[in-house]
Structure formats: C-alpha cells, structure tokens
Design a protein around this motif. Structure first.
Motif, PDB file in Angstrom:
ATOM      1  N   LEU A 174      -8.811  11.885 -10.038  1.00  0.00           N
ATOM      2  CA  LEU A 174      -7.382  11.603 -10.064  1.00  0.00           C
ATOM      3  C   LEU A 174      -7.108  10.251 -10.706  1.00  0.00           C
ATOM      4  O   LEU A 174      -7.927   9.341 -10.615  1.00  0.00           O
ATOM      5  N   ASP A 175      -5.954  10.127 -11.357  1.00  0.00           N
ATOM      6  CA  ASP A 175      -5.573   8.811 -11.855  1.00  0.00           C
ATOM      7  C   ASP A 175      -4.982   7.999 -10.704  1.00  0.00           C
ATOM      8  O   ASP A 175      -4.807   8.486  -9.586  1.00  0.00           O
ATOM      9  N   ALA A 176      -4.668   6.743 -10.988  1.00  0.00           N
ATOM     10  CA  ALA A 176      -4.246   5.826  -9.925  1.00  0.00           C
ATOM     11  C   ALA A 176      -2.977   6.300  -9.238  1.00  0.00           C
ATOM     12  O   ALA A 176      -2.831   6.176  -8.013  1.00  0.00           O
ATOM     13  N   GLN A 177      -2.045   6.848 -10.002  1.00  0.00           N
ATOM     14  CA  GLN A 177      -0.801   7.278  -9.387  1.00  0.00           C
ATOM     15  C   GLN A 177      -1.022   8.500  -8.503  1.00  0.00           C
ATOM     16  O   GLN A 177      -0.420   8.623  -7.427  1.00  0.00           O
ATOM     17  N   ALA A 178      -1.893   9.403  -8.933  1.00  0.00           N
ATOM     18  CA  ALA A 178      -2.186  10.578  -8.113  1.00  0.00           C
ATOM     19  C   ALA A 178      -2.857  10.165  -6.803  1.00  0.00           C
ATOM     20  O   ALA A 178      -2.579  10.731  -5.745  1.00  0.00           O
ATOM     21  N   VAL A 179      -3.747   9.182  -6.865  1.00  0.00           N
ATOM     22  CA  VAL A 179      -4.369   8.672  -5.640  1.00  0.00           C
ATOM     23  C   VAL A 179      -3.304   8.086  -4.713  1.00  0.00           C
ATOM     24  O   VAL A 179      -3.334   8.290  -3.495  1.00  0.00           O
ATOM     25  N   SER A 180      -2.345   7.383  -5.294  1.00  0.00           N
ATOM     26  CA  SER A 180      -1.262   6.816  -4.500  1.00  0.00           C
ATOM     27  C   SER A 180      -0.447   7.915  -3.830  1.00  0.00           C
ATOM     28  O   SER A 180      -0.113   7.827  -2.636  1.00  0.00           O
ATOM     29  N   ARG A 181      -0.132   8.981  -4.557  1.00  0.00           N
ATOM     30  CA  ARG A 181       0.647  10.077  -3.984  1.00  0.00           C
ATOM     31  C   ARG A 181      -0.139  10.761  -2.869  1.00  0.00           C
ATOM     32  O   ARG A 181       0.420  11.172  -1.855  1.00  0.00           O
ATOM     33  N   ARG A 182      -1.457  10.896  -3.059  1.00  0.00           N
ATOM     34  CA  ARG A 182      -2.284  11.486  -2.018  1.00  0.00           C
ATOM     35  C   ARG A 182      -2.233  10.631  -0.755  1.00  0.00           C
ATOM     36  O   ARG A 182      -2.156  11.148   0.360  1.00  0.00           O
ATOM     37  N   GLY A 183      -2.278   9.309  -0.935  1.00  0.00           N
ATOM     38  CA  GLY A 183      -2.202   8.427   0.218  1.00  0.00           C
ATOM     39  C   GLY A 183      -0.897   8.586   0.974  1.00  0.00           C
ATOM     40  O   GLY A 183      -0.871   8.575   2.214  1.00  0.00           O
ATOM     41  N   ILE A 184       0.204   8.734   0.235  1.00  0.00           N
ATOM     42  CA  ILE A 184       1.499   8.937   0.866  1.00  0.00           C
ATOM     43  C   ILE A 184       1.509  10.254   1.633  1.00  0.00           C
ATOM     44  O   ILE A 184       2.016  10.342   2.761  1.00  0.00           O
ATOM     45  N   LEU A 185       0.922  11.276   1.058  1.00  0.00           N
ATOM     46  CA  LEU A 185       0.856  12.583   1.703  1.00  0.00           C
ATOM     47  C   LEU A 185       0.039  12.506   2.985  1.00  0.00           C
ATOM     48  O   LEU A 185       0.413  13.069   4.023  1.00  0.00           O
ATOM     49  N   LYS A 186      -1.073  11.786   2.933  1.00  0.00           N
ATOM     50  CA  LYS A 186      -1.912  11.629   4.126  1.00  0.00           C
ATOM     51  C   LYS A 186      -1.154  10.909   5.227  1.00  0.00           C
ATOM     52  O   LYS A 186      -1.186  11.304   6.396  1.00  0.00           O
ATOM     53  N   SER A 187      -0.468   9.816   4.865  1.00  0.00           N
ATOM     54  CA  SER A 187       0.243   9.033   5.879  1.00  0.00           C
ATOM     55  C   SER A 187       1.372   9.828   6.505  1.00  0.00           C
ATOM     56  O   SER A 187       1.758   9.575   7.649  1.00  0.00           O
ATOM     57  N   ALA A 188       1.888  10.814   5.764  1.00  0.00           N
ATOM     58  CA  ALA A 188       2.959  11.654   6.291  1.00  0.00           C
ATOM     59  C   ALA A 188       2.422  12.841   7.079  1.00  0.00           C
ATOM     60  O   ALA A 188       3.207  13.626   7.624  1.00  0.00           O
ATOM     61  N   GLY A 189       1.102  12.996   7.122  1.00  0.00           N
ATOM     62  CA  GLY A 189       0.506  14.116   7.838  1.00  0.00           C
ATOM     63  C   GLY A 189       0.700  15.441   7.150  1.00  0.00           C
ATOM     64  O   GLY A 189       0.703  16.494   7.786  1.00  0.00           O
ATOM     65  N   LEU A 190       0.851  15.416   5.835  1.00  0.00           N
ATOM     66  CA  LEU A 190       1.136  16.637   5.085  1.00  0.00           C
ATOM     67  C   LEU A 190      -0.010  17.049   4.171  1.00  0.00           C
ATOM     68  O   LEU A 190       0.167  17.914   3.311  1.00  0.00           O
TER      69      LEU A 190
END
Length: 548
Positions: free
Chosen positions: A20-36
């Motif tokens: 993943l590129d840096a932005q995709a990693v960031s979006r994944r982190g947001i998804l994880k923190s949201a429990g989704l």
C-alpha cells in the motif's frame, strides 16, 4: 449477477501494508481505529437486486464511526460524443488514483439515443466491473435538464439499471426533446422527470437512483427557483449539486490560452441565463462553483431553509491534460450520429488538447459508510455524509457536533439542542501523508467554521442570499502534521441553524464576494489563463443542522 464485491486493498487485511502507498496505510489505520477493518466492512449482497423498500444491510446512526470512500460521479467514455477513453481505461485510471467508487455518465445525444443509449453501453460497464473488482462502478447518464444545465443520474446495479436510464433518456432529456429553453413548461418537465425516477424506485423497478446537478453556475441557466423545484420534487432523489466542477486543468499556465478559467467557466450571461445572478457568478473561486464558494450565497440560501442539499467535486473527465492519446479514426461512412460510440483512442507521442484530470487525480468526493457496497455509497450520499477536496489536500476529516450528554451529529445530520445550550464542534484532521500528483505534500493552513440560521422555506423562491450566514471561526493549523482534533466552542444556540466547514492550503484568499464582514478570507478568482489548480486547493464539508 455477482453478489459480492472485493474490498478495496486498503480495507482488506489479506493485502500486506508493504503493497500500500502511504495514504492507503493511513486510511487503513482510520478504519482500524473505527473498528471497521476487514470482514466487518465487507458488503453483504451489495450487488444483489432488492425491492425498493429494502434498506442497506446496516443503517448507520449519528454515533457510528465512518470510513470515507473516495469517488467521482461524473466521468465520460467513448459513448459520449466529446470524450475519448474506454470504460476500462477510465476504471484503470480511477483505481490508480485511489478511487473506491465511480459513475460513468454518458451525454444524452442523438447518436447515443439512436444507438441504444445505456442499453448499448451496459455490457462494457459489466466488463469494467469484472476487471476492477475492488472498485464500485455505477452506470449513469448525464441528463440535459429541460430548460437548464446538466445533471448526473445514476442507479444501483440491478436487473433494470440500463433499462431505467434508457427509458428516462427518451422521455425526459431536454436535448433529445428539443426542450432546452427556459420556459415554465420545461421547468415542469424537469420536475416531472425527478418524480418519475422516484416512482420507479417505489415500484421496485430499480433498487435506488440519485440525481445531482452538474456545473450549476457555468451558464447561469440553473435559476434559484429551478434548483428549489428539483430538490422539492423529491429530496431523496435530487440530493445536491457539484460544489466544484470538473475541467480543473483548464487554466494551467500556457496550456489552453489567456482566457481560460478553472472548470471551463468562461461564459457570459446569455438570453437563457437567469437575470438575477451577478457577473461574478460565471467564474470559479478556488476551483469551486460560485454557488458553493460564496458564503451567504446560493448554497447557503438552500441550507437556510433547513433542508439538506449536498455538494460534491468531480473530474467530469473527457480529455486529460497532457495526455498523449488521441481519438481513433472513423471508418468510411461512420460518425457518432450513426454509431453512438467513438472509435477507441490510439497512442501518440504528442500531448493532446484537454482540460481535465483523471478521476481521482485532483478532485475527490468522500462518502461516509460503515459497510462496503453500492447501496451504502448511495445511502451515504443521500444522508449527506460527504466532504470534498482538491489536490489530495487531506487524508481524512471527521466532524462531530456534540451537545450535552451523549448527543452528537456528523455531516448531513441534525442535532437537537435546547435554547441557550453550548455546543462543541470536534474536527479530527488527518493531514496529507504523501506527495500529491504535483509532487508536493499538501499542507492545510486553516479551517473555517461557517454558520447560518434556519428560518424556513424562502418566501421568495428566486432569492440566492442567506443574509444570516457568515464565517464565525477561522483556526490556523499551518505546520500541524498527522492526526489532531480541534475542539471548537459554538456560541449558545438561539435559533435553528447549521454549520459547515471549509479550509485551504492558504496560498490564495481574500475578502468574500459578499464582504469581509461575512467572509474575511475566502477563495478568490484567478487571473484568466493563470490558474494552476495545484497551487490553490480547498476542502469543503456538508452541513450539520441544529434543531431546537
């Protein structure tokens, strides 16, 4: 028809972060923190036809955490008379630039209609879906609104998705019917068209359908009363407008000419234009349409009635700036009028004419969902869980308006408050984590809070002013990186209202069109021919309403 859709890579736990590129990693982190993350975000039957009365697999509440899917509802292919690319080329580029969803919107046109319209192109939509299983690809139409501008019309995938678009085109398209002038009869036909779509949804002929007005100020022919009429015909179908048009590369210095303006907003009032718009309405401001960019203007006048009307940002891709593909050559005796489809493009070594960026390359519309699927995106758009940006200005923004106790609301939502109650706006920003396509890591300079009063339906349906709306807070955030939360106090509630957010890279701003007291540093028009869009980027959010 398939019943499952593959998760986007950034949401799929089977895809390692190294891919993943840096932005995709960031979006994944947001998804994880949201429990989704992972299976909890997967679609259940997202492609399956369903009765019109059925809801999405999950109906989000104001307290849910949302993943925001980036998309574009205004993209053209070889089935539009003035475009260039195939369905597969557009889908490939959209995936390359990080989009999760996209709508193919062909112009209604004599050749398009004679060749079968949406029915003729449907097989290529299905093929593009199969080639891009990690993207939600909708089929749509760019409708010539009778007596007015254009609009995106699109449906959820289903057995009748192409048939509905075909029937709609033949029965209600202003260009096909030669109903292009501004008359009361044509205005009534446009309202009838939206009601027809609503009836088809209620009858179960299509799982879902949405309409959004495109480039509303470009010609000045979408009058205030028409916008209100379309919205009021069925606000669950006609949900908003482009806050920023496509063709954002039109004014790149040295590219199209000294008169070029971002969005190709290069027109003057005509006999068909509504006479009440000022001359300033015909250009863009920070790349955004005058209706959206003017604090206290047309968009705010609609919101001041207490009714949601969403904004978006799109590529309107026809021909990409600096691209070296050209339109293919016609076989003898063939043209668009007798085929309904352009020849596939062919490569050259020379940049070809164009004003657009690829889908997702510059303009993005972000839609909040809790599950991944077609119906979820449409529900998110309808609910107004939407923010838009240019130039990858932000990786993410989450907005919550919080009252006493556990009350809260997010974009598109409503918070019920007591008179005199103090509210807090929580704005969680995730700054850009990678260089954009201009090879610059974008930096947000400020976040502005725009507030207005809600005083009910407009007594004069031709008004475009919301005199109680103004910028009430401007928070400087230059230099801040990563994820941070702004806690912004909101003055005690005295009457029903709404608030929305805006921000930019801080490079170009000045007093707003309605005066410094209303908007001290808003977007401004660029010099024609000198409007590099990468050097003037903004984000806007949809409103949150406050009810008493």
């Amino acid at each position: 028809m398939a019943t499952d859709q593959t998760l986007p890579q950034w949401a799929d736990p089977e895809v390692p972060e190294s891919k993943l590129d840096a932005q995709a990693v960031s979006r994944r982190g947001i998804l994880k923190s949201a429990g989704l993350f992972g299976a909890g975000f997967a679609a259940a039957g997202a492609l399956a036809p369903s009765p019109a009365s059925a809801h999405s697999p999950h109906s989000p509440s104001a307290d849910d955490d949302f993943a925001y899917l980036a998309g574009d509802h205004h993209v053209h292919t070889v089935y539009s008379h003035d475009a260039k690319y195939t369905f597969s080329q557009q889908a490939m580029r959209a995936a390359q630039f990080g989009l999760d969803w996209m709508v193919m919107t062909e112009h209604s046109n004599i050749g398009h209609a004679n060749a079968g319209g949406a029915l003729a192109e449907h097989a290529e939509v299905v093929t593009a879906r199969a080639e891009n299983p990690r993207m939600l690809l909708f089929q749509g139409l760019e409708w010539y609104i009778p007596g007015a501008e254009h609009a995106t019309v699109f449906t959820a995938p289903g057995a009748n998705e192409a048939t509905i678009l075909r029937d709609f085109e033949l029965a209600y398209d202003g260009k096909l019917l030669n109903r292009t002038t501004s008359t009361a009869e044509n205005e009534a036909l446009a309202v009838a068209a939206i009601k027809w779509l609503a009836a088809r949804k209620r009858a179960g002929d299509v799982p879902d359908v949405l309409v959004l007005a495109n480039h509303p100020s470009r010609l000045g022919i979408d009058s205030p009363s028409e916008l209100r009429g379309w919205r009021d015909a069925d606000p669950s179908i006609m949900i908003g407008m482009e806050g920023a048009p496509g063709a954002q590369g039109a004014a790149l210095p040295g590219w199209r000419g000294s008169n070029s303006v971002r969005g190709e907003y290069e027109n003057k009032p005509s006999d068909q234009s509504w006479a009440g718009y000022p001359a300033e309405a015909y250009v863009t401001y920070g790349g955004f349409d005058w209706m959206t960019a003017t604090v206290g203007g047309m968009w705010d006048a609609l919101l001041a009635e207490g009714k949601l009307f969403s904004i978006t940002s799109n590529s309107d891709n026809h021909r990409t700036v600096y691209d070296t593909w050209r339109n293919g050559d016609w076989p003898a005796g063939q043209n668009f009028d007798n085929t309904g489809k352009l020849p596939d493009p062919v490569p050259t070594t020379t940049p070809q004419a164009g004003s657009d960026f690829w889908p997702g390359q510059f303009s993005r519309t972000h839609v909040g969902v809790t599950r991944y699927g077609y119906r979820e995106v449409m529900d998110g758009l309808r609910a107004g869980r939407v923010w838009a940006d240019h130039g990858q200005l932000l990786d993410a923004v989450d907005v919550r308006l919080v009252g006493s106790g556990s009350k809260s609301a997010t974009l598109g939502g409503r918070l019920r408050a007591r008179r005199g109650e103090k509210l807090t706006l929580l704005v969680t920003v995730t700054t850009a984590s990678r260089p954009n396509l201009h090879n610059v890591v974008p930096s947000l300079a400020h976040v502005d809070v725009i507030q207005g009063a809600v005083r009910g339906p407009a007594a004069d349906r031709s008004t475009w002013r919301a005199p109680a709306t103004r910028v009430t807070r401007s928070i400087g955030v230059a230099g801040r990186k990563g994820t941070y939360t702004l806690r912004i106090p909101i003055d005690p509630v005295r009457e029903p209202g709404y608030l929305r957010l805006r921000g930019s890279d801080g490079r170009r701003n000045g007093p707003g069109l309605l005066g410094k007291a209303i908007d001290p540093r808003g977007p401004i028009a660029h010099t024609p021919g000198d409007g590099d869009p990468w050097l003037d980027t903004w984000f806007y959010t949809n409103p949150i309403f406050i009810d008493l």
